[in-house]
Design a protein around this motif. Structure first.
Motif, PDB file in Angstrom:
ATOM      1  N   ASN A   1       0.807  -1.224   0.000  1.00 35.60           N
ATOM      2  CA  ASN A   1       0.000   0.000   0.000  1.00 35.60           C
ATOM      3  C   ASN A   1       0.839   1.272   0.000  1.00 35.60           C
ATOM      4  O   ASN A   1       0.355   2.343   0.346  1.00 35.60           O
ATOM      5  CB  ASN A   1      -0.969   0.034   1.194  1.00 35.60           C
ATOM      6  N   LYS A   2       2.106   1.178  -0.403  1.00 34.28           N
ATOM      7  CA  LYS A   2       2.986   2.350  -0.353  1.00 34.28           C
ATOM      8  C   LYS A   2       2.586   3.434  -1.349  1.00 34.28           C
ATOM      9  O   LYS A   2       2.959   4.587  -1.189  1.00 34.28           O
ATOM     10  CB  LYS A   2       4.442   1.943  -0.567  1.00 34.28           C
ATOM     11  N   GLN A   3       1.825   3.081  -2.379  1.00 28.89           N
ATOM     12  CA  GLN A   3       1.379   4.079  -3.342  1.00 28.89           C
ATOM     13  C   GLN A   3       0.491   5.138  -2.691  1.00 28.89           C
ATOM     14  O   GLN A   3       0.332   6.232  -3.219  1.00 28.89           O
ATOM     15  CB  GLN A   3       0.659   3.414  -4.538  1.00 28.89           C
ATOM     16  N   LEU A   4      -0.078   4.822  -1.540  1.00 24.97           N
ATOM     17  CA  LEU A   4      -0.926   5.776  -0.830  1.00 24.97           C
ATOM     18  C   LEU A   4      -0.113   6.826  -0.081  1.00 24.97           C
ATOM     19  O   LEU A   4      -0.664   7.816   0.383  1.00 24.97           O
ATOM     20  CB  LEU A   4      -1.842   5.035   0.149  1.00 24.97           C
ATOM     21  N   CYS A   5       1.186   6.603   0.042  1.00 26.46           N
ATOM     22  CA  CYS A   5       2.062   7.536   0.742  1.00 26.46           C
ATOM     23  C   CYS A   5       3.380   7.624  -0.038  1.00 26.46           C
ATOM     24  O   CYS A   5       4.360   6.970   0.326  1.00 26.46           O
ATOM     25  CB  CYS A   5       2.293   7.043   2.165  1.00 26.46           C
ATOM     26  N   PRO A   6       3.429   8.415  -1.127  1.00 22.91           N
ATOM     27  CA  PRO A   6       4.601   8.447  -2.000  1.00 22.91           C
ATOM     28  C   PRO A   6       5.896   8.846  -1.291  1.00 22.91           C
ATOM     29  O   PRO A   6       6.951   8.281  -1.578  1.00 22.91           O
ATOM     30  CB  PRO A   6       4.238   9.481  -3.068  1.00 22.91           C
ATOM     31  N   CYS A   7       5.845   9.788  -0.371  1.00 22.50           N
ATOM     32  CA  CYS A   7       7.047  10.191   0.354  1.00 22.50           C
ATOM     33  C   CYS A   7       7.626   8.999   1.096  1.00 22.50           C
ATOM     34  O   CYS A   7       8.832   8.734   1.054  1.00 22.50           O
ATOM     35  CB  CYS A   7       6.714  11.324   1.320  1.00 22.50           C
TER      36      CYS A   7
END
Length: 112
Positions: free
Chosen positions: A92-98
């Motif tokens: 689910n890292k695409q939800l938090c690009p930083c």
């Protein structure tokens, strides 16, 4: 003041006016910068983005990790920098690009 003469008095007055104008300019530029960043509300400086509870978010993120302490340390660092932790225990890292883009010195993903 009488010892300064007319030229000295004018010079002193000009310096005081310049100091006043520069102070007004600095205050105006600080106010416009704060507004453009969204930091000033009713004369009180604060961030519009709320900070998340990194400890709670990382506890949830690292609950299934085999190396919990390492996961919590890395996640805490990433959360502090990005103010974001992806939901779930993995992916689910695409939800938090930083969070997803932080890398270690070896150019490996830093955040769990």
């Amino acid at each position: 003041m009488a010892s300064l003469g007319a030229f000295g008095t004018r010079l002193l007055l000009a310096c005081l006016v310049m100091a006043l104008v520069s102070q007004i300019y600095v205050e105006a530029s600080d106010a416009s910068e704060s507004k453009s960043l969204g930091l000033q509300t009713n004369g009180i400086h604060r961030r519009l983005l709320k900070t998340i509870d990194c400890k709670a978010a990382c506890t949830g993120r690292c609950k299934a990790a085999s190396l919990k302490n390492r996961c919590l340390r890395a996640c805490g660092t990433c959360c502090a920098r990005c103010n974001c932790v992806p939901p779930g225990t993995y992916g689910n890292k695409q939800l938090c690009p930083c969070y997803a883009n932080l890398k270690t010195h070896d150019n490996k993903p830093k955040c769990p």
